[in-house]
Design an enzyme around this catalytic site. Structure first.
Site, mmCIF file in Angstrom:
data_model
loop_
_atom_site.group_PDB
_atom_site.id
_atom_site.type_symbol
_atom_site.label_atom_id
_atom_site.label_comp_id
_atom_site.label_asym_id
_atom_site.label_seq_id
_atom_site.Cartn_x
_atom_site.Cartn_y
_atom_site.Cartn_z
ATOM 1 N N LYS A 26 0.836 -1.215 0.000
ATOM 2 C CA LYS A 26 0.000 0.000 0.000
ATOM 3 C C LYS A 26 0.866 1.259 0.000
ATOM 4 O O LYS A 26 0.654 2.178 -0.798
ATOM 5 C CB LYS A 26 -0.934 0.034 1.231
ATOM 6 C CG LYS A 26 -1.889 -1.153 1.324
ATOM 7 C CD LYS A 26 -2.815 -1.026 2.519
ATOM 8 C CE LYS A 26 -2.108 -1.106 3.861
ATOM 9 N NZ LYS A 26 -1.542 -2.434 4.177
ATOM 10 N N ARG A 55 -9.597 0.785 8.753
ATOM 11 C CA ARG A 55 -9.170 -0.565 9.111
ATOM 12 C C ARG A 55 -10.254 -1.310 9.869
ATOM 13 O O ARG A 55 -10.047 -2.463 10.262
ATOM 14 C CB ARG A 55 -7.953 -0.468 10.018
ATOM 15 C CG ARG A 55 -6.646 -0.556 9.281
ATOM 16 C CD ARG A 55 -5.574 -0.417 10.325
ATOM 17 N NE ARG A 55 -4.391 -1.125 10.019
ATOM 18 C CZ ARG A 55 -3.368 -0.605 9.351
ATOM 19 N NH1 ARG A 55 -3.440 0.601 8.854
ATOM 20 N NH2 ARG A 55 -2.285 -1.303 9.165
ATOM 21 N N ARG A 84 11.957 -6.090 5.204
ATOM 22 C CA ARG A 84 11.932 -4.641 5.450
ATOM 23 C C ARG A 84 12.512 -4.304 6.830
ATOM 24 O O ARG A 84 13.295 -3.373 6.973
ATOM 25 C CB ARG A 84 10.480 -4.138 5.362
ATOM 26 C CG ARG A 84 10.349 -2.643 5.606
ATOM 27 C CD ARG A 84 8.918 -2.185 5.452
ATOM 28 N NE ARG A 84 8.029 -2.906 6.356
ATOM 29 C CZ ARG A 84 6.717 -2.778 6.386
ATOM 30 N NH1 ARG A 84 6.140 -1.967 5.530
ATOM 31 N NH2 ARG A 84 5.992 -3.448 7.252
ATOM 32 N N ARG A 106 11.114 -3.122 9.809
ATOM 33 C CA ARG A 106 10.653 -1.996 10.629
ATOM 34 C C ARG A 106 10.530 -2.460 12.086
ATOM 35 O O ARG A 106 10.570 -3.665 12.351
ATOM 36 C CB ARG A 106 9.280 -1.568 10.078
ATOM 37 C CG ARG A 106 8.954 -0.115 10.202
ATOM 38 C CD ARG A 106 7.727 0.229 9.378
ATOM 39 N NE ARG A 106 6.517 -0.464 9.802
ATOM 40 C CZ ARG A 106 5.394 -0.522 9.096
ATOM 41 N NH1 ARG A 106 5.314 0.086 7.945
ATOM 42 N NH2 ARG A 106 4.348 -1.165 9.551
ATOM 43 N N ARG A 117 -0.371 -8.775 13.354
ATOM 44 C CA ARG A 117 -0.974 -7.795 12.422
ATOM 45 C C ARG A 117 -1.830 -8.508 11.376
ATOM 46 O O ARG A 117 -2.888 -8.017 10.997
ATOM 47 C CB ARG A 117 0.118 -6.948 11.762
ATOM 48 C CG ARG A 117 0.541 -5.797 12.673
ATOM 49 C CD ARG A 117 1.913 -5.235 12.353
ATOM 50 N NE ARG A 117 2.102 -4.841 10.993
ATOM 51 C CZ ARG A 117 3.275 -4.926 10.348
ATOM 52 N NH1 ARG A 117 4.332 -5.413 10.958
ATOM 53 N NH2 ARG A 117 3.380 -4.520 9.111
HETATM 54 P P1 AP5 Z 1 4.729 -1.519 1.928
HETATM 55 O O1 AP5 Z 1 4.497 -0.669 0.738
HETATM 56 O O2 AP5 Z 1 5.368 -0.908 3.135
HETATM 57 O O3 AP5 Z 1 3.386 -2.297 2.315
HETATM 58 P P2 AP5 Z 1 2.154 -1.814 3.181
HETATM 59 O O4 AP5 Z 1 0.959 -2.526 2.622
HETATM 60 O O5 AP5 Z 1 2.130 -0.322 3.261
HETATM 61 O O6 AP5 Z 1 2.559 -2.506 4.550
HETATM 62 P P3 AP5 Z 1 2.632 -1.969 6.012
HETATM 63 O O7 AP5 Z 1 3.267 -3.091 6.784
HETATM 64 O O8 AP5 Z 1 3.255 -0.626 6.103
HETATM 65 O O9 AP5 Z 1 1.126 -1.866 6.299
HETATM 66 P P4 AP5 Z 1 0.456 -2.018 7.623
HETATM 67 O O10 AP5 Z 1 -0.939 -1.980 7.168
HETATM 68 O O11 AP5 Z 1 0.837 -3.171 8.473
HETATM 69 O O12 AP5 Z 1 1.109 -0.846 8.450
HETATM 70 P P5 AP5 Z 1 0.731 0.668 8.652
HETATM 71 O O13 AP5 Z 1 1.969 1.426 8.498
HETATM 72 O O14 AP5 Z 1 -0.465 1.048 7.870
HETATM 73 O O15 AP5 Z 1 5.597 -2.780 1.438
HETATM 74 C C1 AP5 Z 1 6.100 -3.711 2.358
HETATM 75 C C2 AP5 Z 1 7.491 -4.166 1.883
HETATM 76 O O16 AP5 Z 1 7.351 -4.894 0.676
HETATM 77 C C3 AP5 Z 1 8.452 -3.010 1.593
HETATM 78 O O17 AP5 Z 1 9.742 -3.349 2.005
HETATM 79 C C4 AP5 Z 1 8.383 -2.858 0.059
HETATM 80 O O18 AP5 Z 1 9.583 -2.383 -0.476
HETATM 81 C C5 AP5 Z 1 8.083 -4.277 -0.378
HETATM 82 N N1 AP5 Z 1 7.250 -4.327 -1.580
HETATM 83 C C6 AP5 Z 1 6.177 -3.523 -1.861
HETATM 84 N N2 AP5 Z 1 5.640 -3.874 -3.038
HETATM 85 C C7 AP5 Z 1 6.368 -4.929 -3.493
HETATM 86 C C8 AP5 Z 1 6.299 -5.754 -4.677
HETATM 87 N N3 AP5 Z 1 5.349 -5.554 -5.616
HETATM 88 N N4 AP5 Z 1 7.188 -6.745 -4.821
HETATM 89 C C9 AP5 Z 1 8.142 -6.971 -3.874
HETATM 90 N N5 AP5 Z 1 8.284 -6.221 -2.752
HETATM 91 C C10 AP5 Z 1 7.389 -5.224 -2.563
HETATM 92 O O19 AP5 Z 1 0.272 0.651 10.197
HETATM 93 C C11 AP5 Z 1 1.181 0.341 11.236
HETATM 94 C C12 AP5 Z 1 0.430 0.330 12.564
HETATM 95 O O20 AP5 Z 1 -0.172 1.624 12.798
HETATM 96 C C13 AP5 Z 1 -0.735 -0.654 12.651
HETATM 97 O O21 AP5 Z 1 -0.304 -1.941 13.014
HETATM 98 C C14 AP5 Z 1 -1.602 0.033 13.739
HETATM 99 O O22 AP5 Z 1 -1.084 -0.213 15.024
HETATM 100 C C15 AP5 Z 1 -1.438 1.511 13.446
HETATM 101 N N6 AP5 Z 1 -2.489 2.045 12.536
HETATM 102 C C16 AP5 Z 1 -2.289 2.612 11.303
HETATM 103 N N7 AP5 Z 1 -3.454 2.979 10.761
HETATM 104 C C17 AP5 Z 1 -4.424 2.639 11.637
HETATM 105 C C18 AP5 Z 1 -5.837 2.743 11.630
HETATM 106 N N8 AP5 Z 1 -6.496 3.254 10.591
HETATM 107 N N9 AP5 Z 1 -6.521 2.275 12.705
HETATM 108 C C19 AP5 Z 1 -5.879 1.751 13.764
HETATM 109 N N10 AP5 Z 1 -4.538 1.621 13.837
HETATM 110 C C20 AP5 Z 1 -3.810 2.058 12.779
#
Ligand code: AP5
Length: 192
Positions: free
Chosen positions: A20, A95, A134, A136, A147
């Site tokens: 995403k 979410r 990655r 993080r 997650r």
């Molecule tokens: P990336 O682009 O980072 O993927 P992503 O879908 O954004 O994954 P995230 O892990 O960041 O999403 P998330 O939903 O767990 O975390 P968020 O930050 O929203 O890609 C991942 C990796 O794959 C990267 O290294 C990239 O280079 C690689 N990649 C990408 N595309 C690729 C491809 N096509 N081929 C190969 N490799 C590829 O949330 C974090 C935390 O915040 C949550 O756990 C929660 O505690 C809180 N939070 C955030 N939003 C909310 C909400 N709305 N409500 C409640 N809590 C929330």
């Protein structure tokens, strides 16, 4: 694809690690509208040691969800900024079903609506592989599994919510990064 007002409002949806954030940045460049990531906003708050950051840090590190009321405040304030006049790419929100309803209310109050909800479909073993690579703070094996569990129970039901509203666009997210971007743009009727 754009509204009558010429704006484009996309939501990127899918499990943790589906790409995403990666696609939001690329689409932001292609479409000229800001990428808004609630995960990035929360991580910035943690880094800044703000009251919000102190409240959410342990929740994020455990892979749990921040409560809906807090997230409503965060998103309402961000979508009130001037830079979203031509639209946005939203990643990480909603979410939960209540968050999806809140987003609908925030947009309706601004006389706006979503154009599409892009779902990036990626197999689970690939999600885990990407997150481990990655590295993080919340990318340890145990937290990744949590997650994914939270995604399946609380977030995945949103697919039906948007499918029922005719907004869901399903994309194979298990392709090379630029191919995913091109597929999304093609699916929403934008040319690269
Ligand atoms: P990336 O682009 O980072 O993927 P992503 O879908 O954004 O994954 P995230 O892990 O960041 O999403 P998330 O939903 O767990 O975390 P968020 O930050 O929203 O890609 C991942 C990796 O794959 C990267 O290294 C990239 O280079 C690689 N990649 C990408 N595309 C690729 C491809 N096509 N081929 C190969 N490799 C590829 O949330 C974090 C935390 O915040 C949550 O756990 C929660 O505690 C809180 N939070 C955030 N939003 C909310 C909400 N709305 N409500 C409640 N809590 C929330």
């Amino acid at each position: 694809m754009a509204d009558a007002d010429g704006a484009i409002r996309l939501l990127l949806f899918g499990p943790p690690g589906c790409g995403k954030g990666t696609q939001a940045e690329l689409l932001s460049e292609e479409l000229g509208v800001p990428a808004i990531s609630t995960g990035d906003m929360l991580r910035a708050s943690v880094k800044a040691d703000s009251p919000l950051g102190r409240r959410v840090e342990s929740i994020m590190n455990a892979g749990e969800l921040v409560d809906d009321a807090t997230m409503a405040d965060v998103v309402r304030e961000r979508l009130g900024n001037d830079d979203v006049g031509d639209g946005f790419i939203l990643d990480g929100y909603p979410r939960t079903i209540p968050q999806a309803e809140t987003l609908g209310e925030i947009l309706a109050a601004a006389d706006a609506e979503l154009d599409a909800v892009v779902y990036l479909d990626v197999p689970e073993d690939e999600l885990v592989r990407r997150a481990l690579e990655r590295g993080r703070d919340d990318d340890t094996g145990e937290v990744i599994r949590e997650r994914l569990r939270v995604y399946r129970s609380k977030t995945a039901p949103i697919l039906g919510f948007y499918r029922d509203r005719g907004l869901l666009v399903e994309i194979d997210g298990h392709q090379e990064v630029r191919s995913v971007t091109a597929t999304i743009l093609d699916s929403i009727g934008e040319t690269v």
